[in-house]
Design a protein around this motif. Structure first.
Motif, PDB file in Angstrom:
ATOM      1  N   SER A  75       0.833  -1.205   0.000  1.00  0.00           N
ATOM      2  CA  SER A  75       0.000   0.000   0.000  1.00  0.00           C
ATOM      3  C   SER A  75       0.865   1.251   0.000  1.00  0.00           C
ATOM      4  N   PHE A  76       1.951   1.230  -0.778  1.00  0.00           N
ATOM      5  CA  PHE A  76       2.788   2.409  -0.908  1.00  0.00           C
ATOM      6  C   PHE A  76       2.003   3.495  -1.632  1.00  0.00           C
ATOM      7  N   ILE A  77       2.233   4.751  -1.233  1.00  0.00           N
ATOM      8  CA  ILE A  77       1.558   5.896  -1.840  1.00  0.00           C
ATOM      9  C   ILE A  77       2.592   6.922  -2.281  1.00  0.00           C
ATOM     10  N   GLY A  78       2.146   7.886  -3.053  1.00  0.00           N
ATOM     11  CA  GLY A  78       3.017   8.987  -3.440  1.00  0.00           C
ATOM     12  C   GLY A  78       3.591   8.810  -4.830  1.00  0.00           C
ATOM     13  N   ILE A  79       4.666   9.538  -5.081  1.00  0.00           N
ATOM     14  CA  ILE A  79       5.273   9.528  -6.408  1.00  0.00           C
ATOM     15  C   ILE A  79       6.464   8.578  -6.454  1.00  0.00           C
ATOM     16  N   ILE A  80       6.768   8.148  -7.654  1.00  0.00           N
ATOM     17  CA  ILE A  80       8.009   7.406  -7.886  1.00  0.00           C
ATOM     18  C   ILE A  80       9.078   8.473  -8.079  1.00  0.00           C
ATOM     19  N   PRO A  81      10.042   8.566  -7.164  1.00  0.00           N
ATOM     20  CA  PRO A  81      10.995   9.676  -7.229  1.00  0.00           C
ATOM     21  C   PRO A  81      11.955   9.564  -8.413  1.00  0.00           C
ATOM     22  N   SER A  82      12.446  10.708  -8.854  1.00  0.00           N
ATOM     23  CA  SER A  82      13.366  10.745  -9.995  1.00  0.00           C
ATOM     24  C   SER A  82      14.692  10.051  -9.693  1.00  0.00           C
ATOM     25  N   GLU A  83      15.012   9.843  -8.430  1.00  0.00           N
ATOM     26  CA  GLU A  83      16.261   9.174  -8.060  1.00  0.00           C
ATOM     27  C   GLU A  83      16.351   7.747  -8.584  1.00  0.00           C
ATOM     28  N   VAL A  84      15.246   7.189  -9.029  1.00  0.00           N
ATOM     29  CA  VAL A  84      15.258   5.831  -9.565  1.00  0.00           C
ATOM     30  C   VAL A  84      16.232   5.726 -10.743  1.00  0.00           C
ATOM     31  N   THR A  88      21.913   2.528 -11.678  1.00  0.00           N
ATOM     32  CA  THR A  88      22.431   2.161 -12.995  1.00  0.00           C
ATOM     33  C   THR A  88      22.523   0.650 -13.208  1.00  0.00           C
ATOM     34  N   GLN A  89      22.488  -0.145 -12.154  1.00  0.00           N
ATOM     35  CA  GLN A  89      22.541  -1.599 -12.281  1.00  0.00           C
ATOM     36  C   GLN A  89      21.147  -2.218 -12.383  1.00  0.00           C
ATOM     37  N   LEU A  90      20.125  -1.425 -12.174  1.00  0.00           N
ATOM     38  CA  LEU A  90      18.750  -1.924 -12.123  1.00  0.00           C
ATOM     39  C   LEU A  90      18.301  -2.464 -13.476  1.00  0.00           C
ATOM     40  N   THR A  91      17.860  -3.731 -13.480  1.00  0.00           N
ATOM     41  CA  THR A  91      17.335  -4.338 -14.699  1.00  0.00           C
ATOM     42  C   THR A  91      15.860  -4.702 -14.553  1.00  0.00           C
ATOM     43  N   HIS A  92      15.360  -4.737 -13.319  1.00  0.00           N
ATOM     44  CA  HIS A  92      13.978  -5.149 -13.076  1.00  0.00           C
ATOM     45  C   HIS A  92      13.411  -4.333 -11.913  1.00  0.00           C
ATOM     46  N   LEU A  93      12.353  -3.591 -12.180  1.00  0.00           N
ATOM     47  CA  LEU A  93      11.667  -2.806 -11.162  1.00  0.00           C
ATOM     48  C   LEU A  93      10.184  -3.094 -11.273  1.00  0.00           C
ATOM     49  N   TYR A  94       9.598  -3.600 -10.195  1.00  0.00           N
ATOM     50  CA  TYR A  94       8.166  -3.890 -10.208  1.00  0.00           C
ATOM     51  C   TYR A  94       7.532  -3.276  -8.970  1.00  0.00           C
ATOM     52  N   LEU A  95       6.728  -2.249  -9.177  1.00  0.00           N
ATOM     53  CA  LEU A  95       6.061  -1.527  -8.099  1.00  0.00           C
ATOM     54  C   LEU A  95       4.548  -1.547  -8.271  1.00  0.00           C
ATOM     55  N   GLY A  96       4.053  -2.442  -9.095  1.00  0.00           N
ATOM     56  CA  GLY A  96       2.629  -2.501  -9.405  1.00  0.00           C
ATOM     57  C   GLY A  96       1.770  -2.804  -8.197  1.00  0.00           C
ATOM     58  N   TYR A  97       0.508  -2.479  -8.326  1.00  0.00           N
ATOM     59  CA  TYR A  97      -0.494  -2.745  -7.297  1.00  0.00           C
ATOM     60  C   TYR A  97      -0.170  -2.056  -5.976  1.00  0.00           C
ATOM     61  N   ASN A  98       0.230  -0.803  -6.102  1.00  0.00           N
ATOM     62  CA  ASN A  98       0.345   0.131  -4.997  1.00  0.00           C
ATOM     63  C   ASN A  98      -0.468   1.346  -5.406  1.00  0.00           C
ATOM     64  N   ARG A  99      -0.325   2.423  -4.696  1.00  0.00           N
ATOM     65  CA  ARG A  99      -1.022   3.661  -5.049  1.00  0.00           C
ATOM     66  C   ARG A  99       0.006   4.735  -5.375  1.00  0.00           C
ATOM     67  N   LEU A 100       0.838   4.440  -6.354  1.00  0.00           N
ATOM     68  CA  LEU A 100       1.924   5.329  -6.751  1.00  0.00           C
ATOM     69  C   LEU A 100       1.519   6.123  -7.990  1.00  0.00           C
ATOM     70  N   THR A 101       2.109   7.308  -8.119  1.00  0.00           N
ATOM     71  CA  THR A 101       1.841   8.161  -9.269  1.00  0.00           C
ATOM     72  C   THR A 101       3.144   8.655  -9.847  1.00  0.00           C
ATOM     73  N   GLY A 102       3.054   9.290 -10.990  1.00  0.00           N
ATOM     74  CA  GLY A 102       4.219   9.897 -11.596  1.00  0.00           C
ATOM     75  C   GLY A 102       4.833   9.021 -12.670  1.00  0.00           C
ATOM     76  N   MET A 103       5.790   9.627 -13.374  1.00  0.00           N
ATOM     77  CA  MET A 103       6.502   8.924 -14.425  1.00  0.00           C
ATOM     78  C   MET A 103       7.985   9.251 -14.295  1.00  0.00           C
ATOM     79  N   PHE A 104       8.792   8.363 -14.837  1.00  0.00           N
ATOM     80  CA  PHE A 104      10.215   8.640 -14.907  1.00  0.00           C
ATOM     81  C   PHE A 104      10.711   8.166 -16.267  1.00  0.00           C
ATOM     82  N   TYR A 105      11.780   8.762 -16.726  1.00  0.00           N
ATOM     83  CA  TYR A 105      12.326   8.444 -18.030  1.00  0.00           C
ATOM     84  C   TYR A 105      13.775   8.029 -17.868  1.00  0.00           C
ATOM     85  N   ILE A 106      14.144   7.018 -18.618  1.00  0.00           N
ATOM     86  CA  ILE A 106      15.527   6.535 -18.574  1.00  0.00           C
ATOM     87  C   ILE A 106      16.202   6.883 -19.886  1.00  0.00           C
TER      88      ILE A 106
END
Length: 106
Positions: A75-84, A88-106
């Motif tokens: 039940s995470f809320i808020g934005i996905i911060p730009s720090e994501v 640089t080693q991240l190959t898999h990020l799954y934050l689905g089924y929370n209450r998060l908003t926002g977008m980030f670009y790689i």
């Protein structure tokens, strides 16, 4: 398991994989003031299917070696911060089924 994640686990600097998937965990994962997290060699962190609430922990974005980060079905809320984008080693990020908003670009 139920309750809070013991913070001592994140002091184990040689730990590469943590899998807490499918428990009843809640509370803070690691203190926001913990600067040792940035030197942690943790590569995989599974936290899905728990009872975490509130903002995504800022400690996530300090895990410089993280390759897989899953924290879905909480039940995470808020934005996905730009720090994501600093992970640089991240190959898999799954934050689905929370209450998060926002977008980030790689």
């Amino acid at each position: 398991m139920e309750g809070q994640v013991p913070h001592v686990i994140f002091n184990m600097s040689s730990l590469k994989v943590i899998n807490f998937d499918g428990n009843k965990l809640s509370g803070l994962l690691f203190p926001d003031t913990d600067t040792s997290i940035s030197s942690h060699i943790l590569e995989v962190l599974y936290l899905s299917n728990n009872q975490f609430t509130g903002q995504l922990p800022s400690g996530f974005w300090k895990l410089k070696n993280i390759q897989r980060l899953e924290a879905s079905f909480n039940s995470f809320i808020g934005i996905i911060p730009s720090e994501v984008v600093n992970l640089t080693q991240l190959t898999h990020l799954y934050l689905g089924y929370n209450r998060l908003t926002g977008m980030f670009y790689i």
